[in-house]
Design an enzyme around this catalytic site. Structure first.
Site, PDB file in Angstrom:
ATOM      1  N   ASN A  10       0.869  -1.180   0.000  1.00 14.09           N
ATOM      2  CA  ASN A  10       0.000   0.000   0.000  1.00 14.09           C
ATOM      3  C   ASN A  10       0.902   1.225   0.000  1.00 14.09           C
ATOM      4  O   ASN A  10       1.456   1.593   1.033  1.00 14.09           O
ATOM      5  CB  ASN A  10      -0.910  -0.035   1.235  1.00 14.09           C
ATOM      6  N   LYS A  12       0.048   4.216  -0.335  1.00 15.05           N
ATOM      7  CA  LYS A  12      -0.625   5.391   0.242  1.00 15.05           C
ATOM      8  C   LYS A  12      -0.407   6.623  -0.654  1.00 15.05           C
ATOM      9  O   LYS A  12      -0.494   6.486  -1.878  1.00 15.05           O
ATOM     10  CB  LYS A  12      -0.166   5.607   1.693  1.00 15.05           C
ATOM     11  N   HIS A  95      -9.911   1.042   4.718  1.00 10.98           N
ATOM     12  CA  HIS A  95      -8.640   1.289   5.402  1.00 10.98           C
ATOM     13  C   HIS A  95      -8.860   2.275   6.555  1.00 10.98           C
ATOM     14  O   HIS A  95      -9.667   3.205   6.431  1.00 10.98           O
ATOM     15  CB  HIS A  95      -7.603   1.846   4.418  1.00 10.98           C
ATOM     16  N   GLU A  97      -7.240   4.720   7.492  1.00 12.22           N
ATOM     17  CA  GLU A  97      -6.997   6.117   7.142  1.00 12.22           C
ATOM     18  C   GLU A  97      -8.197   6.720   6.400  1.00 12.22           C
ATOM     19  O   GLU A  97      -8.357   7.942   6.380  1.00 12.22           O
ATOM     20  CB  GLU A  97      -5.691   6.226   6.343  1.00 12.22           C
ATOM     21  N   GLU A 165      -5.510  -4.732  10.684  1.00  9.37           N
ATOM     22  CA  GLU A 165      -4.538  -3.656  10.886  1.00  9.37           C
ATOM     23  C   GLU A 165      -4.880  -2.870  12.152  1.00  9.37           C
ATOM     24  O   GLU A 165      -5.709  -1.945  12.095  1.00  9.37           O
ATOM     25  CB  GLU A 165      -4.555  -2.687   9.693  1.00  9.37           C
ATOM     26  N   GLY A 171       2.470   2.571  10.987  1.00  5.30           N
ATOM     27  CA  GLY A 171       3.433   3.664  10.854  1.00  5.30           C
ATOM     28  C   GLY A 171       4.424   3.759  12.004  1.00  5.30           C
ATOM     29  O   GLY A 171       4.945   4.832  12.288  1.00  5.30           O
ATOM     30  N   SER A 213       3.155  -1.802  10.467  1.00  6.50           N
ATOM     31  CA  SER A 213       4.609  -1.814  10.656  1.00  6.50           C
ATOM     32  C   SER A 213       5.251  -3.169  10.395  1.00  6.50           C
ATOM     33  O   SER A 213       6.108  -3.616  11.157  1.00  6.50           O
ATOM     34  CB  SER A 213       4.966  -1.312  12.050  1.00  6.50           C
TER      35      SER A 213
HETATM   36  P1  13P Z   1       2.731   0.696   7.770  1.00  8.41           P
HETATM   37  O1  13P Z   1       3.303  -0.579   7.218  1.00  8.41           O
HETATM   38  O2  13P Z   1       3.413   1.921   7.293  1.00  8.41           O
HETATM   39  O3  13P Z   1       2.561   0.616   9.250  1.00  8.41           O
HETATM   40  O4  13P Z   1       1.250   0.821   7.169  1.00  8.41           O
HETATM   41  C1  13P Z   1       0.375  -0.226   7.355  1.00  8.41           C
HETATM   42  C2  13P Z   1      -0.823   0.054   6.544  1.00  8.41           C
HETATM   43  O5  13P Z   1      -1.634   0.905   6.879  1.00  8.41           O
HETATM   44  C3  13P Z   1      -0.984  -0.692   5.293  1.00  8.41           C
HETATM   45  O6  13P Z   1      -2.246  -0.503   4.754  1.00  8.41           O
END
Ligand code: 13P
Length: 254
Positions: A10, A12, A95, A97, A165, A171, A213
């Site tokens: 991902n 992002k 997701h 976010e 997640e 992150g 992470s």
């Molecule tokens: P990170 O791997 O940066 O923690 O992000 C996880 C995530 O949100 C993948 O969709």
């Protein structure tokens, strides 16, 4: 025989330009092991999806979201049909976010329905905001799953990939994320919820990924001990060497 693990990148809101997206894909492909026994899906930002997916046979592509609308007067939306027509065979849905921007379980359920109808494989994200000693995250997860899957029938559940997640683990650094033991327990719980609703035989077929992470530093333990079917990788997917190590670990080559 153990099924192939699935690793989803991902990206992002990265990288900033199409040129850099091409370079990231090229470097990622170069770093990957030649004979792959893990499946890899890249979810780039939408404006890059078409250009990257075009003519690319060694990797699959996914969108990071899909509209809850099919067509019509919806300025700024991108439909599942459009995504499919430019090369997305998967879509991340719900997701955290996007949920943080106000997306509800009801919208997530609608998006799942639309993706399934368009034969896009949904990657449904669920995860608690925080954990406490009383284990209240389990109730949060049960609610998210039940409500997000409201539109999904028994015969369809195996077509959905679930990504667990935990929001607090996204992150961070590998050592601050959820450990393999914690992931394992939660995966069993998620499967139990699916089993209660759809029956064990169907629930067993669902692939459950972990995200939050995932890095070279924790992926080996996660592969060995967590029982997941793969990973949803954020920041480490922007670093070709790290991402390749995650793939190697998932393919059992590391
Ligand atoms: P990170 O791997 O940066 O923690 O992000 C996880 C995530 O949100 C993948 O969709």
């Amino acid at each position: 025989v153990k099924k192939k693990l699935l690793v989803v990148a991902n990206w992002k809101l990265n990288p900033p330009t199409l040129k850099e997206a091409h370079a990231l894909l090229k470097n990622t492909k170069r770093a990957l092991p030649r004979a792959r026994s893990a499946d890899v899906i890249i979810c780039p930002p939408l404006p890059f999806l078409f250009a990257l997916a075009k003519g690319e046979r060694s990797l699959a592509f996914g969108a990071q979201d899909v509209s809850a609308q099919i067509a019509g007067a919806y300025t700024g939306e991108v439909s599942a049909t459009m995504l499919k027509s430019v090369g997305a065979s998967y879509a991340i849905i719900g997701h955290s976010e996007r949920r943080a921007l106000g997306e509800s379980d009801a919208e997530v359920s609608k998006k799942l329905r639309i993706a399934l109808d368009e034969k896009i494989t949904p990657i449904l994200c669920v995860g608690e905001l925080e954990r406490d000693e009383q284990g209240s995250h389990l109730a949060v997860l049960a609610d998210q799953l039940t409500n997000s899957l409201a539109s999904v029938l028994r015969g369809e559940i195996a077509k959905i990939i679930i990504a667990y997640e935990p929001v607090w683990a996204i992150g961070r650094r590998a050592e601050d994320a959820l450990d393999a033991h914690g992931v394992h327990g939660t995966v069993i719980f998620i499967r139990k919820i699916l089993s209660d609703r759809y029956g064990r035989e169907y629930a067993e077929k669902v692939r459950i990924l972990y995200g939050g992470s995932v890095e070279p530093g924790n992926v080996h333990a996660l592969v060995r001990e967590s029982g997941v079917s793969g990973f949803l990788v954020g920041h480490a997917s922007l670093l070709p060497a790290s991402f390749a190590e995650i793939i190697r670990a998932s393919a059992g080559h590391a």
